[in-house]
Design a protein around this motif. Structure first.
Motif, PDB file in Angstrom:
ATOM      1  N   LEU A 161       5.490   4.434   6.919  1.00  0.00           N
ATOM      2  CA  LEU A 161       4.437   5.063   6.122  1.00  0.00           C
ATOM      3  C   LEU A 161       3.402   4.027   5.707  1.00  0.00           C
ATOM      4  O   LEU A 161       3.723   2.837   5.575  1.00  0.00           O
ATOM      5  N   PRO A 162       2.179   4.454   5.439  1.00  0.00           N
ATOM      6  CA  PRO A 162       1.196   3.527   4.863  1.00  0.00           C
ATOM      7  C   PRO A 162       1.731   2.979   3.535  1.00  0.00           C
ATOM      8  O   PRO A 162       2.493   3.663   2.841  1.00  0.00           O
ATOM      9  N   ASP A 163       1.328   1.765   3.191  1.00  0.00           N
ATOM     10  CA  ASP A 163       1.862   1.099   2.004  1.00  0.00           C
ATOM     11  C   ASP A 163       1.854   1.977   0.757  1.00  0.00           C
ATOM     12  O   ASP A 163       2.853   2.055   0.046  1.00  0.00           O
ATOM     13  N   SER A 164       0.739   2.625   0.476  1.00  0.00           N
ATOM     14  CA  SER A 164       0.639   3.401  -0.763  1.00  0.00           C
ATOM     15  C   SER A 164       1.658   4.539  -0.810  1.00  0.00           C
ATOM     16  O   SER A 164       2.287   4.774  -1.848  1.00  0.00           O
ATOM     17  N   LEU A 165       1.862   5.226   0.298  1.00  0.00           N
ATOM     18  CA  LEU A 165       2.851   6.314   0.339  1.00  0.00           C
ATOM     19  C   LEU A 165       4.273   5.773   0.308  1.00  0.00           C
ATOM     20  O   LEU A 165       5.143   6.330  -0.371  1.00  0.00           O
ATOM     21  N   ARG A 166       4.536   4.689   1.042  1.00  0.00           N
ATOM     22  CA  ARG A 166       5.869   4.088   1.062  1.00  0.00           C
ATOM     23  C   ARG A 166       6.271   3.615  -0.325  1.00  0.00           C
ATOM     24  O   ARG A 166       7.376   3.890  -0.795  1.00  0.00           O
TER      25      ARG A 166
END
Length: 163
Positions: A17-22
């Motif tokens: 996932l993209p960093d913000s979602l992860r």
């Protein structure tokens, strides 16, 4: 050699996932597992076997009377980062236990805080191979100015889970 345990298996689905979602997903999961961590709004920014990075935003729910992050929230931040780096390396039949929490507050913090806990390869080998032991986990804690308002060291022990 690859190593897997309950923690690494829990975060694996979120790795791509993209960093913000992860960060948000993993933080929600572990915030439910450890309620005080969830209440404090800690964010798991990086989880590897050698390094764990956890942060907290300077928001009202974690502030003290001078509107900086409360001393107890700072200790929680350091304890969480150090505990998770140990936990990332423990076989599933063992449990981590904090033994010593040493926190020296050297100056007032400014803004958000970030804790980085690390282990050496030798520490990791011991944690994975010894059924019982302890390890000193260094934690670097920085504030929004990039300075270290707190010096801390955590000693974590591990032992077999009770059957």
């Amino acid at each position: 050699m690859s190593f897997s345990n309950n923690i690494s298996r829990a975060i694996k689905p979120f790795e791509k996932l993209p960093d913000s979602l992860r960060i948000r997903a993993v933080s929600l999961i572990f915030g439910n597992v450890v309620p005080f961590v969830g209440t404090s709004g800690l964010r798991y920014e990086e989880l590897t076997h050698n390094r764990v990075v956890v942060s907290v935003r300077n928001r009202r729910k974690v502030q003290n009377h001078i509107k900086s992050v409360h001393a107890a929230a700072i200790a929680l931040l350091a304890e969480t980062a150090s505990g998770f780096v140990v936990g990332m390396n423990l076989p599933d039949d063992r449990i981590p236990l904090i033994k010593t929490l040493h926190v020296d507050y050297t100056r007032r913090s400014s803004g958000d805080l970030r804790a980085v806990a690390t282990l050496t390869d030798a520490d990791i080998a011991r944690i994975r191979s010894e059924p019982k032991g302890e390890v000193l986990v260094p934690v670097t804690l920085t504030d929004a100015t990039g300075q270290e308002p707190v010096q801390c060291q955590m000693i974590w022990a591990w032992t077999s889970k009770k059957k």
